[in-house]
Motif scaffolding. Structure first.
Motif, PDB file in Angstrom:
ATOM      1  N   ARG A  73       0.836  -1.207   0.000  1.00 41.82           N
ATOM      2  CA  ARG A  73       0.000   0.000   0.000  1.00 41.82           C
ATOM      3  C   ARG A  73       0.867   1.252   0.000  1.00 41.82           C
ATOM      4  NH1 ARG A  73      -2.410  -0.197   5.064  1.00 41.82           N
ATOM      5  NH2 ARG A  73      -0.895   1.309   5.757  1.00 41.82           N
ATOM      6  N   ARG A  74       1.900   1.269   0.831  1.00 41.32           N
ATOM      7  CA  ARG A  74       2.792   2.433   0.920  1.00 41.32           C
ATOM      8  C   ARG A  74       3.556   2.672  -0.381  1.00 41.32           C
ATOM      9  NH1 ARG A  74       3.987   0.587   5.878  1.00 41.32           N
ATOM     10  NH2 ARG A  74       5.902  -0.422   5.181  1.00 41.32           N
ATOM     11  N   LYS A 105      -8.241  -2.976   5.463  1.00 45.00           N
ATOM     12  CA  LYS A 105      -7.872  -1.827   4.630  1.00 45.00           C
ATOM     13  C   LYS A 105      -6.771  -0.955   5.185  1.00 45.00           C
ATOM     14  CE  LYS A 105     -11.902   0.035   4.219  1.00 45.00           C
ATOM     15  NZ  LYS A 105     -13.151   0.656   3.860  1.00 45.00           N
ATOM     16  N   CYS A 108      -5.822   2.809   3.358  1.00 40.05           N
ATOM     17  CA  CYS A 108      -5.795   2.812   1.900  1.00 40.05           C
ATOM     18  C   CYS A 108      -7.111   3.354   1.337  1.00 40.05           C
ATOM     19  CB  CYS A 108      -5.540   1.410   1.365  1.00 40.05           C
ATOM     20  SG  CYS A 108      -6.940   0.303   1.468  1.00 40.05           S
ATOM     21  N   HIS A 133      -5.838   2.075  -3.922  1.00 40.59           N
ATOM     22  CA  HIS A 133      -5.160   0.822  -3.612  1.00 40.59           C
ATOM     23  C   HIS A 133      -6.012  -0.402  -3.935  1.00 40.59           C
ATOM     24  CE1 HIS A 133      -3.497   4.007  -1.013  1.00 40.59           C
ATOM     25  NE2 HIS A 133      -2.355   3.484  -1.430  1.00 40.59           N
TER      26      HIS A 133
END
Length: 179
Positions: A73-74, A105, A108, A133
């Motif tokens: 995600r990052r 989640k 995101c 995402h």
């Protein structure tokens, strides 16, 4: 005379397996493709993650198959794409899954990719302007977005098919002729 819904009601749901998808692809494309083209459609079992054995909630299943989600995600910075794409049979089912994945989640952004009350141009604009995402939607809308270059699948790491869920008529996503 038995109806299919009567038969399905009595049978217990069983998790999908890679062979189910392979058989569906072969049935669908078998008549229109050569032997070589059908062979190219075959996916190895390593392409598939373990199916939800129906003992997990959707959130816990996602945590199991994607333990490094926070890092993915990052690192995702691309516009017009998602890391995880979830395909459902209907808009209502998409909303249900979005609500059920709250524990997974984190922080995101989730995008609804279905036709109910959302125009395709709006979705394309949202994809162009922001980084998302997870995309959750119906096969028809996702196909339309991909065909119109509104959604790019290059950075998609996970594609999850909501294979086992049955609608009011007890049809799975793959039992619906339009899909």
């Amino acid at each position: 005379q038995k109806k299919i819904s009567d038969v399905l009601q009595k049978s217990a749901p069983k998790p999908g397996v890679p062979a189910d998808l392979q058989n569906l692809l072969t049935q669908h494309f078998g008549e229109n493709r050569s032997v070589i083209e059908i062979e190219e459609l075959k996916l190895s079992d390593s392409c598939f993650l373990p199916a939800n054995d129906l003992s997990h909630s959707f959130s816990s299943y996602l945590k199991e198959i994607c333990p490094k989600w926070a890092k993915l995600r990052r690192n995702h910075k691309e516009k017009k794409s998602v890391v995880m794409l979830v395909l459902c049979s209907s808009a209502l089912r998409s909303l249900e899954l979005i609500k059920s994945m709250t524990a997974f989640k984190g922080d995101c952004k989730v995008l609804k990719l279905f036709a109910k009350h959302i125009k395709i141009k709006e979705q394309m604009n949202m994809l162009e302007k922001g980084v998302f995402h997870i995309g959750v939607g119906t096969p028809g809308r996702i196909k339309a977005l991909v065909e119109q270059d509104g959604l790019c699948l290059n950075s998609t790491k996970y594609m999850i098919l909501d294979w086992n869920w049955r609608d009011q008529k007890l049809r799975r996503m793959m039992d619906i002729p339009e899909v």
